[in-house]
Design a protein around this motif. Structure first.
Motif, short mmCIF file in Angstrom:
data_model
loop_
_atom_site.label_atom_id
_atom_site.label_comp_id
_atom_site.label_asym_id
_atom_site.label_seq_id
_atom_site.Cartn_x
_atom_site.Cartn_y
_atom_site.Cartn_z
N ALA A 17 -11.19 -9.21 14.88
CA ALA A 17 -10.15 -8.18 14.79
C ALA A 17 -10.33 -7.37 13.52
O ALA A 17 -10.22 -6.14 13.52
CB ALA A 17 -8.77 -8.82 14.82
N SER A 18 -10.64 -8.04 12.41
CA SER A 18 -10.79 -7.31 11.15
C SER A 18 -11.96 -6.33 11.25
O SER A 18 -11.91 -5.25 10.66
CB SER A 18 -10.97 -8.27 9.98
N TYR A 19 -13.00 -6.70 12.02
CA TYR A 19 -14.10 -5.76 12.20
C TYR A 19 -13.63 -4.51 12.93
O TYR A 19 -13.91 -3.38 12.52
CB TYR A 19 -15.26 -6.42 12.96
N TYR A 20 -12.90 -4.71 14.02
CA TYR A 20 -12.47 -3.53 14.79
C TYR A 20 -11.45 -2.70 14.02
O TYR A 20 -11.43 -1.48 14.15
CB TYR A 20 -11.96 -3.95 16.17
N ILE A 21 -10.63 -3.36 13.23
CA ILE A 21 -9.70 -2.59 12.40
C ILE A 21 -10.48 -1.73 11.41
O ILE A 21 -10.15 -0.58 11.17
CB ILE A 21 -8.71 -3.53 11.68
N TYR A 22 -11.57 -2.32 10.89
CA TYR A 22 -12.42 -1.55 10.00
C TYR A 22 -12.99 -0.32 10.72
O TYR A 22 -13.00 0.79 10.18
CB TYR A 22 -13.57 -2.43 9.46
N VAL A 42 -11.75 1.26 13.27
CA VAL A 42 -10.69 2.25 13.45
C VAL A 42 -10.47 3.03 12.16
O VAL A 42 -10.37 4.26 12.16
CB VAL A 42 -9.39 1.56 13.91
N GLY A 43 -10.41 2.31 11.03
CA GLY A 43 -10.24 2.97 9.74
C GLY A 43 -11.36 3.95 9.46
O GLY A 43 -11.14 5.07 8.97
N ALA A 44 -12.59 3.54 9.78
CA ALA A 44 -13.73 4.41 9.54
C ALA A 44 -13.63 5.67 10.41
O ALA A 44 -13.90 6.78 9.94
CB ALA A 44 -15.03 3.66 9.85
N LEU A 45 -13.22 5.49 11.66
CA LEU A 45 -13.08 6.66 12.55
C LEU A 45 -11.99 7.60 12.02
O LEU A 45 -12.12 8.82 12.09
CB LEU A 45 -12.75 6.20 13.97
N MET A 46 -10.91 7.02 11.49
CA MET A 46 -9.86 7.87 10.92
C MET A 46 -10.39 8.66 9.74
O MET A 46 -10.05 9.84 9.56
CB MET A 46 -8.66 7.02 10.51
N ALA A 47 -11.22 8.01 8.93
CA ALA A 47 -11.81 8.72 7.79
C ALA A 47 -12.68 9.88 8.28
O ALA A 47 -12.65 10.98 7.71
CB ALA A 47 -12.62 7.75 6.93
N ILE A 98 -4.26 11.78 6.94
CA ILE A 98 -5.00 10.84 7.78
C ILE A 98 -5.93 9.98 6.94
O ILE A 98 -6.16 8.81 7.23
CB ILE A 98 -5.75 11.59 8.90
N MET A 99 -6.41 10.54 5.82
CA MET A 99 -7.27 9.73 4.95
C MET A 99 -6.48 8.60 4.31
O MET A 99 -6.98 7.48 4.18
CB MET A 99 -7.90 10.62 3.88
N THR A 100 -5.24 8.88 3.89
CA THR A 100 -4.44 7.81 3.29
C THR A 100 -4.14 6.74 4.33
O THR A 100 -4.14 5.55 4.03
CB THR A 100 -3.13 8.34 2.70
N MET A 101 -3.91 7.17 5.58
CA MET A 101 -3.67 6.18 6.62
C MET A 101 -4.94 5.38 6.92
O MET A 101 -4.88 4.20 7.23
CB MET A 101 -3.16 6.86 7.90
N VAL A 153 -5.25 1.34 6.90
CA VAL A 153 -5.83 0.53 7.97
C VAL A 153 -6.99 -0.32 7.43
O VAL A 153 -7.10 -1.51 7.73
CB VAL A 153 -6.32 1.45 9.11
N LEU A 154 -7.83 0.30 6.58
CA LEU A 154 -8.95 -0.44 6.01
C LEU A 154 -8.44 -1.59 5.15
O LEU A 154 -9.05 -2.65 5.08
CB LEU A 154 -9.84 0.50 5.20
N GLY A 155 -7.29 -1.36 4.49
CA GLY A 155 -6.69 -2.42 3.69
C GLY A 155 -6.35 -3.62 4.54
O GLY A 155 -6.55 -4.77 4.15
#
Lengths: 228, 552
Positions: free
Chosen positions: B125-130, B132-137, B166-169, B173-175
């Motif tokens: 899950a932490s990988y996929y959250i990462y 998602v965060g990368a895609l948001m960036a 969106i970058m702060t979000m 998410v990456l956090g």
């Protein structure tokens, strides 16, 4: 060296020596070890929750120290009675959650279900009361920042109080809703008969989470409703 | 130190025919849905390397633009966006997860003698959250970009348009991803050590991971809530960070650095952890001062929480607070110095072999030494006022982050590559790449120390003509650095096209548990639970055990 060729994949392999209950994941030796790891993980997660809220608490204290008068004036718009009722609702829900954990530990499935349903309902009651409080504020224009449109504000800066009020209760409310979601899942699993004195870790951990969310409200209530 | 060996005596001769974690299950789905810590580590590796490539290309564009004081490639506005994205990608998407999520995920459970991390599904899950965060960036880049710098200081960040929200979000998410990894690692280290693996029998890499995870768990939630507050400030003007509305913009800086200074130690501690494995192995000598190194990791983690104010020396913080923060900042040098000293004492009279991992480890000692010592300049109040926001600080943190963390990461990648992919790389070209990286890195950033001391401010699009020679030197250095990195990538990737697994179980003569299993590692790490009979740096006992295993 004869067993080198044993395939290591799948569920086969080496767990023949001791009985292997289905809830025990392959990388743990014993149920006890799995339980302790899960519990430690949950406590660490709760620490992160406290730190998340600590940012909001710190922000509140700093704004309050800069604008003490505005905070006192603004907090009169909150309904103390509703706040008190919600505090009691959550306290009782914490009690029913404890009883749910206890019942699960004793394999009393019916009692577990009853207490989980009660806890879920009390969470719902809290949110309904919160809904009425929010609608009242929205109606009066007592809103955060630029949305603040209340005409009778006596002291400038009252919107800062409502900024903090909505952010703190909002983040807390999200946690209540998340908790209710998890409790609903526990109810589903309990119906399936997945929990017993042998294995009730999810109920136990959800209990910890629920108490923390309750505890945070116990700090939020005096901070927001009883400013002096 | 205690004596070790394991009973996982696998055949060494025909290991390439054995099933391993790479070939036992095949197909894209078996990777995307895996809960195997090794595969998750590998997926993290390639994802983060993709991000590193993007951040690196941005850096090369920046350096090329700075060849002349005038416009060369991009205009000033785009330049601002480029350095923001370079910083945000390199910190949030590359350096923070870099070592724990890749090498930590891969090696740590095997080093502990465990079959997996405590919560394998959470790990996935932490990988996929990462992701998602990368895609948001990426979405923030495509959706208008942002030009606040990676520090998102208010009030500019709360009023400017563009992709700040969106970058702060994305950072939020990456956090989450980072927190989940931290929780997972702490629970794993506490509860999944093999029988006989006491705390002081753990390889020092594990101690480093433990200290890192502590910071991840304790600091990351604060940046999470800070990013939420910043977003609220942007949408609703809630007022908390805006002086016009009765709030305090410096409060944002406090919140930001309360996370972002400890995060520097999230980046460097895992680097130090790798060095603590590589140096003893390639010196074939027991680590000097095991306990001081172990506890200095924890010490850095603790003290690291108390120094954030040194980023605010010129932000209107009280002079007393600044003096206290300055003093505590100097304290960080003590545990760091203890480590450096112990590593050098480990090498003293060891039988050193200058293989690629060791070359990177020695580069680390030199570069991190410079990065750490220049940190003391910046921690001194009066000097900092002169150097604040100049190229000096840019050079300083690149020496720590790139010269420290990334170079140590490269040491670790070369060290564990045979265990990850079961194939040896070309040692000669790996050394050439290391040399180019070392020279190119110094060529890039040594001139920046001088530029900064002479007053060249960071993040500027233009500069005075007198600064041009040093800027040109820096840019040429960055090209050499890039060439070194490309060669390194080729050296590492080329062997993967070979069908046969040609790496022995223990190519470096190391003594920790991951080298007792076949290369690449078996799917479940160990066929039998390992029994620890010698310490992680007892090379003599490890050799004896290996010999006994081969004869059995």
């Amino acid at each position: 060296m004869s067993d080198i060729a044993i395939p290591v994949g799948g569920q086969g392999g080496e767990h023949s020596a001791h009985s292997h209950p289905k809830f025990l994941q392959h990388h743990f030796h014993t149920a006890q070890q799995q339980f302790e790891a899960s519990k430690l993980g949950m406590w660490l997660f709760l620490v992160t929750e406290i730190l998340l809220f600590s940012g909001l608490f710190l922000g509140y204290f700093i704004l309050q120290s800069k604008h003490p008068q505005a905070f006192i004036e603004a907090h009169h718009h909150l309904d103390r009675n509703l706040g008190l009722i919600n505090t009691l609702v959550l306290l009782v829900s914490s009690f029913t959650m404890v009883m749910a954990v206890q019942s699960a530990a004793l394999s009393k499935t019916k009692a577990t279900l009853a207490f989980l349903y009660t806890t879920f309902t009390l969470g719902g009651v809290f949110m309904v009361i919160k809904y009425f409080e929010y609608s009242h504020k929205i109606h009066d224009g007592l809103l955060p920042g630029s949305l603040f449109s209340y005409a009778g504000a006596a002291v400038p800066g009252e919107y800062l109080f409502f900024s903090m009020y909505f952010m703190m209760t909002g983040v807390h409310g999200i946690h209540i809703i998340a908790g209710m979601g998890v409790i609903a899942y526990l109810i589903y699993r309990t119906h399936k008969g997945d929990y017993s004195s042998e294995y009730y870790t999810p109920v136990d951990l959800t209990g910890l989470y629920w108490h923390l969310v309750d505890l945070i409200w116990i700090y939020l209530f005096p901070l927001l409703y009883l400013v002096s | 130190m205690a004596e070790v060996s394991t009973q996982t005596q696998q055949a060494t001769a025909s290991h390439h025919e054995e099933l391993n974690y790479l070939n036992e299950n095949r197909g894209v789905k078996s990777w995307l849905l895996t809960v195997d810590h090794k595969r998750i580590g590998v997926m993290y590796f390639w994802t983060i390397m993709t991000m590193f490539f993007v951040g690196g290309v941005l850096a090369l564009v920046l350096r090329t633009e700075l060849l002349t004081p005038k416009r060369l490639l991009v205009d000033a506005q785009v330049y601002n966006q480029l350095f923001t994205l370079h910083g945000a990608i390199m910190t949030f998407l590359v350096l923070v997860p870099l070592i724990p999520a890749t090498l930590g995920n891969f090696a740590m459970p095997i080093m502990l003698g465990a079959k997996d991390v405590a919560f394998p599904r959470l790990n996935l899950a932490s990988y996929y959250i990462y992701v998602v965060g990368a895609l948001m960036a990426v979405a923030a880049i495509l959706g208008g970009g942002l030009d606040t710098g990676w520090t998102f200081y208010t009030p500019y960040s709360s009023t400017t348009s563009g992709g700040v929200g969106i970058m702060t979000m994305a950072a939020f998410v990456l956090g989450f991803s980072s927190i989940l990894t931290g929780v997972n690692f702490i629970a794993t280290i506490h509860k999944l050590r093999a029988p006989g693996m006491s705390w002081y029998n753990m390889p020092l890499f594990i101690w480093g991971m433990y200290a890192t995870s502590l910071i991840q768990v304790l600091a990351t939630p604060v940046i999470g809530i800070t990013m939420v507050l910043l977003l609220m400030e942007r949408i609703f003007q809630v007022g908390i960070f805006d002086a016009n509305l009765g709030g305090d913009p410096v409060l944002f800086q406090h919140f930001f650095w309360f996370y972002s200074h400890p995060v520097v130690y999230i980046m460097i501690l895992p680097g130090m952890a790798i060095i603590s494995e590589v140096i003893p192995t390639f010196s074939q000598k027991t680590i000097f001062g095991y306990k001081p190194i172990a506890w200095s990791s924890v010490g850095i983690a603790v003290v690291g929480f108390l120094v954030w104010g040194h980023h605010l020396f010129v932000s209107g913080q009280s002079e007393f607070a600044a003096a206290v923060f300055s003093f505590i900042t100097f304290l960080v040098a003590i545990p760091s110095g203890i480590k450096i000293w112990n590593w050098m004492a480990t090498m003293y009279r060891g039988s050193i072999s200058l293989k690629a991992p060791m070359l990177y480890a020695i580069s680390f000692l030199l570069l991190f030494g410079i990065g750490g010592l220049t940190g003391l300049f910046l921690g001194a109040l009066a000097v900092d006022v002169h150097l604040h926001d100049t190229y000096f600080i840019v050079a300083h943190f690149h020496y720590v982050m790139m010269g420290g963390t990334l170079i140590a990461f490269f040491a670790g990648v070369h060290y564990w590559w045979p265990k990850i992919y079961g194939r040896m790389y070309n040692e000669y070209w790996a050394s050439i790449a290391c040399l180019l990286v070392f020279l190119g890195f110094n060529g890039t950033f040594l001139p920046q120390f001088i530029l900064g001391a002479r007053g060249m401010p960071r993040r500027y699009y233009n500069y005075l003509d007198q600064f041009q020679p040093l800027h040109v030197a820096s840019t040429i250095g960055s090209y050499i650095l890039a060439l070194g990195l490309v060669i390194m990538a080729v050296v590492l990737i080329a062997p993967l096209f070979r069908k046969r697994y040609d790496a022995p179980n223990n190519p470096w003569g190391a003594a920790s548990l991951e080298w007792t299993v076949s290369s690449p590692a078996p799917t479940h790490n160990f066929h039998h639970d390992p029994v620890i009979t010698h310490g992680p740096y007892d090379f003599k006992a490890a050799r004896a055990a290996e010999k006994a295993g081969a004869h059995a």
